[in-house]
Write a protein that holds these residues in place. Structure first.
Motif, PDB file in Angstrom:
ATOM      1  N   GLY A 153      -0.406  15.586   2.538  1.00 13.89           N
ATOM      2  CA  GLY A 153      -0.333  16.060   3.915  1.00 13.89           C
ATOM      3  C   GLY A 153       0.355  15.088   4.854  1.00 13.89           C
ATOM      4  O   GLY A 153       0.361  15.295   6.063  1.00 13.89           O
ATOM      5  N   GLY A 154       0.954  14.017   4.318  1.00 14.53           N
ATOM      6  CA  GLY A 154       1.632  13.043   5.160  1.00 14.53           C
ATOM      7  C   GLY A 154       0.707  12.057   5.838  1.00 14.53           C
ATOM      8  O   GLY A 154       1.144  11.306   6.713  1.00 14.53           O
ATOM      9  N   LEU A 155      -0.576  12.027   5.457  1.00 15.72           N
ATOM     10  CA  LEU A 155      -1.542  11.139   6.084  1.00 15.72           C
ATOM     11  C   LEU A 155      -1.566   9.786   5.383  1.00 15.72           C
ATOM     12  O   LEU A 155      -1.182   9.662   4.220  1.00 15.72           O
ATOM     13  N   LEU A 156      -2.027   8.775   6.103  1.00 11.67           N
ATOM     14  CA  LEU A 156      -2.154   7.431   5.544  1.00 11.67           C
ATOM     15  C   LEU A 156      -3.433   7.364   4.720  1.00 11.67           C
ATOM     16  O   LEU A 156      -4.534   7.476   5.263  1.00 11.67           O
ATOM     17  N   PRO A 157      -3.335   7.185   3.400  1.00 11.83           N
ATOM     18  CA  PRO A 157      -4.543   7.171   2.578  1.00 11.83           C
ATOM     19  C   PRO A 157      -5.209   5.800   2.571  1.00 11.83           C
ATOM     20  O   PRO A 157      -4.629   4.796   2.993  1.00 11.83           O
ATOM     21  N   LYS A 158      -6.424   5.769   2.084  1.00 11.23           N
ATOM     22  CA  LYS A 158      -7.138   4.513   1.892  1.00 11.23           C
ATOM     23  C   LYS A 158      -6.444   3.687   0.819  1.00 11.23           C
ATOM     24  O   LYS A 158      -5.903   4.228  -0.140  1.00 11.23           O
ATOM     25  N   TYR A 159      -6.473   2.363   0.987  1.00  9.02           N
ATOM     26  CA  TYR A 159      -5.773   1.508   0.027  1.00  9.02           C
ATOM     27  C   TYR A 159      -6.386   1.658  -1.361  1.00  9.02           C
ATOM     28  O   TYR A 159      -7.607   1.646  -1.525  1.00  9.02           O
ATOM     29  N   SER A 160      -5.509   1.806  -2.351  1.00  8.64           N
ATOM     30  CA  SER A 160      -5.933   1.925  -3.738  1.00  8.64           C
ATOM     31  C   SER A 160      -5.010   1.080  -4.594  1.00  8.64           C
ATOM     32  O   SER A 160      -3.780   1.229  -4.526  1.00  8.64           O
ATOM     33  N   ILE A 161      -5.569   0.185  -5.400  1.00  4.30           N
ATOM     34  CA  ILE A 161      -4.747  -0.673  -6.243  1.00  4.30           C
ATOM     35  C   ILE A 161      -4.019   0.147  -7.300  1.00  4.30           C
ATOM     36  O   ILE A 161      -2.876  -0.158  -7.669  1.00  4.30           O
ATOM     37  N   GLU A 162      -4.639   1.250  -7.789  1.00  6.50           N
ATOM     38  CA  GLU A 162      -3.984   2.099  -8.775  1.00  6.50           C
ATOM     39  C   GLU A 162      -2.759   2.793  -8.179  1.00  6.50           C
ATOM     40  O   GLU A 162      -1.689   2.859  -8.800  1.00  6.50           O
ATOM     41  N   GLN A 163      -2.908   3.328  -6.959  1.00  8.62           N
ATOM     42  CA  GLN A 163      -1.763   3.969  -6.306  1.00  8.62           C
ATOM     43  C   GLN A 163      -0.675   2.957  -5.979  1.00  8.62           C
ATOM     44  O   GLN A 163       0.521   3.262  -6.090  1.00  8.62           O
ATOM     45  N   SER A 164      -1.059   1.763  -5.584  1.00  9.77           N
ATOM     46  CA  SER A 164      -0.075   0.721  -5.281  1.00  9.77           C
ATOM     47  C   SER A 164       0.717   0.342  -6.525  1.00  9.77           C
ATOM     48  O   SER A 164       1.932   0.138  -6.468  1.00  9.77           O
ATOM     49  N   ARG A 188       0.817  -1.200   0.000  1.00  8.29           N
ATOM     50  CA  ARG A 188       0.000   0.000   0.000  1.00  8.29           C
ATOM     51  C   ARG A 188       0.852   1.253   0.000  1.00  8.29           C
ATOM     52  O   ARG A 188       2.024   1.252   0.393  1.00  8.29           O
ATOM     53  N   LEU A 189       0.261   2.327  -0.466  1.00  2.00           N
ATOM     54  CA  LEU A 189       0.878   3.649  -0.388  1.00  2.00           C
ATOM     55  C   LEU A 189       0.697   4.169   1.030  1.00  2.00           C
ATOM     56  O   LEU A 189      -0.427   4.319   1.497  1.00  2.00           O
TER      57      LEU A 189
END
Length: 232
Positions: A75-86, A69-70
């Motif tokens: 803003g340095g926050l933990l984003p929701k899991y995204s297969i595209e971002q991964s 995961r990304l």
């Protein structure tokens, strides 16, 4: 019960009445303690078996079901899991030889055709990638370091056609020593986009990455030497 009979019989046979009493006591104690000892031995044996199994050379790691995961979003926050971002993050680290100090920001298609370019944006560079429909390999056709970028903007085709481009203007040194936008067309590469909306979205993300890069460049890092000298 076996322990009571055995200990009592052996005690009476060897020492008479005193042996009978002591054997009875030993048998009663053994009746309650032996099951507890057995349970402890069972737990110890099971733990040893699990430990030996985990240390075995034949132990196999389960296959990964999804890409990593990304972990750092806007803003340095933990984003929701995204297969595209991964996938974009995986592609970035395959391009930069797993330099994890370079942070992934976005990966956007510039067109939805099969042989179109993708814009991969990190905290250091903007990569323009091409993947042919006849091959699974990805080729980087253009790389623009953010430290050399002045700005990114959307421009329309000069002939008035409904074609939009990303123009990435690099820096040029002015007479006063201040960076100014380069006037050389070679230093202002243009990349075609399918629609104006795509061009605007990618330009916004590139300029956002540019601001992050500038902030990181101008941020002072407190080293151990500076930390020690600040106490004197």
């Amino acid at each position: 019960m076996t322990s009571i009979v055995k200990q009592t019989y052996e005690g009476a046979s060897n020492e008479g009445i005193p042996g009978f009493i002591s054997g009875l006591g030993k048998g009663l104690v053994g009746t309650f303690t032996k099951p507890a000892v057995g349970m402890l031995d069972l737990a110890t044996g099971a733990a040893s078996a699990v430990r030996d199994t985990s240390r075995s050379s034949y132990h196999t790691i389960p296959p990964r079901l999804r890409l990593r995961r990304l972990c750092i979003g806007p803003g340095g926050l933990l984003p929701k899991y995204s297969i595209e971002q991964s996938r974009g993050q995986h592609l970035l680290y395959s391009l930069n030889d797993k330099d994890y100090s370079e942070q992934f920001i976005a990966c956007e298609p510039l067109d939805y055709s099969r042989d179109a370019l993708d814009a991969l944006i990190s905290s250091r560079k903007v990569y323009f990638l091409s993947q042919s429909s006849s091959s699974s390999s990805t080729e980087c056709v253009l790389t623009v370091p953010l430290c050399d970028l002045y700005h990114c903007k959307v421009v329309r085709d000069a002939a008035g056609m409904n074609t939009f481009y990303l123009e990435l203007t690099t820096k040029s040194q002015g007479t006063t020593g201040i960076a100014i936008p380069s006037e050389n067309l070679y230093n202002r590469p243009k990349v075609v986009c399918a629609t104006e909306a795509i061009a605007q979205k990618v330009a916004q993300q590139v300029n956002y990455a540019k601001r992050i890069s500038d902030e990181l460049t101008q941020t002072l890092t407190l080293t151990n030497e500076n930390h020690e000298s600040s106490h004197y």
